[in-house]
Design a protein around this motif. Sequence first.
Motif, PDB file in Angstrom:
ATOM      1  N   LEU A 110      53.472  46.518 -24.885  1.00  0.00           N
ATOM      2  CA  LEU A 110      52.395  45.549 -24.655  1.00  0.00           C
ATOM      3  C   LEU A 110      51.345  45.637 -25.756  1.00  0.00           C
ATOM      4  O   LEU A 110      50.822  44.625 -26.227  1.00  0.00           O
ATOM      5  N   GLY A 111      51.021  46.863 -26.172  1.00  0.00           N
ATOM      6  CA  GLY A 111      50.078  47.046 -27.277  1.00  0.00           C
ATOM      7  C   GLY A 111      50.602  46.457 -28.570  1.00  0.00           C
ATOM      8  O   GLY A 111      49.869  45.791 -29.314  1.00  0.00           O
ATOM      9  N   VAL A 112      51.883  46.688 -28.828  1.00  0.00           N
ATOM     10  CA  VAL A 112      52.523  46.133 -30.022  1.00  0.00           C
ATOM     11  C   VAL A 112      52.471  44.603 -29.981  1.00  0.00           C
ATOM     12  O   VAL A 112      52.115  43.956 -30.974  1.00  0.00           O
ATOM     13  N   GLY A 113      52.815  44.034 -28.835  1.00  0.00           N
ATOM     14  CA  GLY A 113      52.798  42.580 -28.698  1.00  0.00           C
ATOM     15  C   GLY A 113      51.417  41.998 -28.906  1.00  0.00           C
ATOM     16  O   GLY A 113      51.257  40.958 -29.551  1.00  0.00           O
ATOM     17  N   ALA A 114      50.409  42.676 -28.367  1.00  0.00           N
ATOM     18  CA  ALA A 114      49.029  42.193 -28.528  1.00  0.00           C
ATOM     19  C   ALA A 114      48.625  42.184 -29.999  1.00  0.00           C
ATOM     20  O   ALA A 114      47.979  41.238 -30.474  1.00  0.00           O
ATOM     21  N   LEU A 115      49.013  43.213 -30.728  1.00  0.00           N
ATOM     22  CA  LEU A 115      48.693  43.270 -32.161  1.00  0.00           C
ATOM     23  C   LEU A 115      49.341  42.124 -32.928  1.00  0.00           C
ATOM     24  O   LEU A 115      48.739  41.518 -33.810  1.00  0.00           O
ATOM     25  N   VAL A 116      50.587  41.820 -32.579  1.00  0.00           N
ATOM     26  CA  VAL A 116      51.312  40.755 -33.276  1.00  0.00           C
ATOM     27  C   VAL A 116      50.704  39.385 -32.960  1.00  0.00           C
ATOM     28  O   VAL A 116      50.477  38.569 -33.858  1.00  0.00           O
ATOM     29  N   ILE A 117      50.431  39.127 -31.685  1.00  0.00           N
ATOM     30  CA  ILE A 117      49.968  37.804 -31.266  1.00  0.00           C
ATOM     31  C   ILE A 117      48.513  37.556 -31.671  1.00  0.00           C
ATOM     32  O   ILE A 117      48.155  36.469 -32.128  1.00  0.00           O
ATOM     33  N   MET A 118      47.655  38.568 -31.514  1.00  0.00           N
ATOM     34  CA  MET A 118      46.230  38.383 -31.780  1.00  0.00           C
ATOM     35  C   MET A 118      45.917  38.272 -33.273  1.00  0.00           C
ATOM     36  O   MET A 118      44.956  37.623 -33.664  1.00  0.00           O
ATOM     37  N   ASN A 119      46.730  38.903 -34.113  1.00  0.00           N
ATOM     38  CA  ASN A 119      46.555  38.770 -35.556  1.00  0.00           C
ATOM     39  C   ASN A 119      47.299  37.516 -36.002  1.00  0.00           C
ATOM     40  O   ASN A 119      48.517  37.508 -36.118  1.00  0.00           O
ATOM     41  N   TYR A 235      58.639  35.948 -29.730  1.00  0.00           N
ATOM     42  CA  TYR A 235      58.370  37.380 -29.691  1.00  0.00           C
ATOM     43  C   TYR A 235      57.383  37.715 -28.579  1.00  0.00           C
ATOM     44  O   TYR A 235      57.570  38.683 -27.829  1.00  0.00           O
ATOM     45  N   GLY A 236      56.337  36.918 -28.455  1.00  0.00           N
ATOM     46  CA  GLY A 236      55.337  37.155 -27.412  1.00  0.00           C
ATOM     47  C   GLY A 236      55.941  37.094 -26.017  1.00  0.00           C
ATOM     48  O   GLY A 236      55.621  37.922 -25.152  1.00  0.00           O
ATOM     49  N   ILE A 237      56.832  36.129 -25.792  1.00  0.00           N
ATOM     50  CA  ILE A 237      57.490  36.003 -24.486  1.00  0.00           C
ATOM     51  C   ILE A 237      58.368  37.212 -24.205  1.00  0.00           C
ATOM     52  O   ILE A 237      58.349  37.782 -23.103  1.00  0.00           O
ATOM     53  N   ILE A 238      59.139  37.638 -25.212  1.00  0.00           N
ATOM     54  CA  ILE A 238      60.070  38.746 -25.027  1.00  0.00           C
ATOM     55  C   ILE A 238      59.330  40.055 -24.774  1.00  0.00           C
ATOM     56  O   ILE A 238      59.763  40.890 -23.973  1.00  0.00           O
ATOM     57  N   VAL A 239      58.197  40.255 -25.441  1.00  0.00           N
ATOM     58  CA  VAL A 239      57.391  41.452 -25.217  1.00  0.00           C
ATOM     59  C   VAL A 239      57.011  41.570 -23.749  1.00  0.00           C
ATOM     60  O   VAL A 239      57.117  42.639 -23.138  1.00  0.00           O
ATOM     61  N   VAL A 240      56.578  40.463 -23.149  1.00  0.00           N
ATOM     62  CA  VAL A 240      56.194  40.472 -21.738  1.00  0.00           C
ATOM     63  C   VAL A 240      57.397  40.786 -20.850  1.00  0.00           C
ATOM     64  O   VAL A 240      57.314  41.606 -19.924  1.00  0.00           O
ATOM     65  N   LEU A 241      58.551  40.170 -21.140  1.00  0.00           N
ATOM     66  CA  LEU A 241      59.749  40.404 -20.339  1.00  0.00           C
ATOM     67  C   LEU A 241      60.226  41.854 -20.432  1.00  0.00           C
ATOM     68  O   LEU A 241      60.599  42.464 -19.428  1.00  0.00           O
ATOM     69  N   VAL A 242      60.208  42.395 -21.648  1.00  0.00           N
ATOM     70  CA  VAL A 242      60.628  43.786 -21.831  1.00  0.00           C
ATOM     71  C   VAL A 242      59.686  44.729 -21.100  1.00  0.00           C
ATOM     72  O   VAL A 242      60.115  45.683 -20.442  1.00  0.00           O
ATOM     73  N   ALA A 243      58.369  44.473 -21.209  1.00  0.00           N
ATOM     74  CA  ALA A 243      57.393  45.330 -20.530  1.00  0.00           C
ATOM     75  C   ALA A 243      57.594  45.286 -19.016  1.00  0.00           C
ATOM     76  O   ALA A 243      57.553  46.334 -18.351  1.00  0.00           O
ATOM     77  N   LEU A 244      57.834  44.101 -18.467  1.00  0.00           N
ATOM     78  CA  LEU A 244      58.096  43.982 -17.031  1.00  0.00           C
ATOM     79  C   LEU A 244      59.335  44.760 -16.629  1.00  0.00           C
ATOM     80  O   LEU A 244      59.365  45.414 -15.578  1.00  0.00           O
ATOM     81  N   LYS A 245      60.359  44.700 -17.482  1.00  0.00           N
ATOM     82  CA  LYS A 245      61.584  45.437 -17.215  1.00  0.00           C
ATOM     83  C   LYS A 245      61.305  46.944 -17.180  1.00  0.00           C
ATOM     84  O   LYS A 245      61.783  47.670 -16.307  1.00  0.00           O
ATOM     85  N   LEU A 246      60.501  47.420 -18.124  1.00  0.00           N
ATOM     86  CA  LEU A 246      60.201  48.851 -18.209  1.00  0.00           C
ATOM     87  C   LEU A 246      59.338  49.306 -17.038  1.00  0.00           C
ATOM     88  O   LEU A 246      59.552  50.376 -16.458  1.00  0.00           O
ATOM     89  N   PHE A 247      58.358  48.484 -16.662  1.00  0.00           N
ATOM     90  CA  PHE A 247      57.467  48.861 -15.565  1.00  0.00           C
ATOM     91  C   PHE A 247      58.169  48.801 -14.211  1.00  0.00           C
ATOM     92  O   PHE A 247      57.753  49.468 -13.269  1.00  0.00           O
ATOM     93  N   SER A 248      59.233  48.006 -14.130  1.00  0.00           N
ATOM     94  CA  SER A 248      59.925  47.870 -12.839  1.00  0.00           C
ATOM     95  C   SER A 248      60.621  49.149 -12.409  1.00  0.00           C
ATOM     96  O   SER A 248      60.881  49.365 -11.245  1.00  0.00           O
TER      97      SER A 248
END
Length: 250
Positions: A110-119, A235-248
């Motif tokens: 999620l941190g990685v995704g935020a860095l990519v999307i916000m920049n 990439y932003g969409i996949i980051v969220v999906l992967v994070a949800l998978k990991l948190f599940s």
Amino acid sequence: MPGPEVLLYGIPLAFLAGFIDAVAGGGGTITLPTLFFMGLSPAQVVATNKLLAIFGSATATLQFWRKGNVEKALVLRLIPLAVIGSALGAYLVRFIDPNAFKTLMGFVILGVGALVIMNKKFGLEDRYPGLTARTLALTLPGAFIIGVYDGFLGPGTGTFAMFLFALAGFNLVRSSGNARTINFATNLGAFVTFLIGGHMVFWIGLPMGVANALGAALGARMAMLRGSAFVKWMYGIIVVLVALKLFSGK
């Protein structure tokens, strides 16, 4: 053992996973739950997933390679470290609590995704400086760590690899090409290991693998055609999906 009717949904989902994985990584977040839903044992799920993933990652790698979107001089130096890391990760599974590790990696991605999307400019321009000392200092250990992650856990390996290459100065299309090549190498190492173990369900993995390859071919072409802005959106969409998978925790 499930019946052949499971392929009615397994094949289209494998196609979708191949498309997504070729663009931004994270195809395993679709194929792993699909194989579990079919009623396979955990060992069969992991092994069969590697069988179909090898089709998709090989096809995507070939597409990017042919169009010059793989930095061969760099990637060929990274592959051995990634494969060694993958073997080490598979060994470490028995010593580390997977659920705790999944939660940690969920926050990381999620941190990685935020860095990519916000920049806004990150990954949109190609600023790769060549095989400099800084490039090698970043990518050599990075490839090893990503290999360890792939061997230990797996989901989002390509997504992490894309971030590594974007940090090294590549735009997101070339980052995707480099990441697919590294992911193919780690998939191949795992594929051989699981093939020896004998848990693959070939009548499921082979047709889903062909579908995965077709999706990967389309995804790679789409990424190269639409450019880095499209890849960044995906990439932003996949980051969220992967994070949800990991948190599940599943």
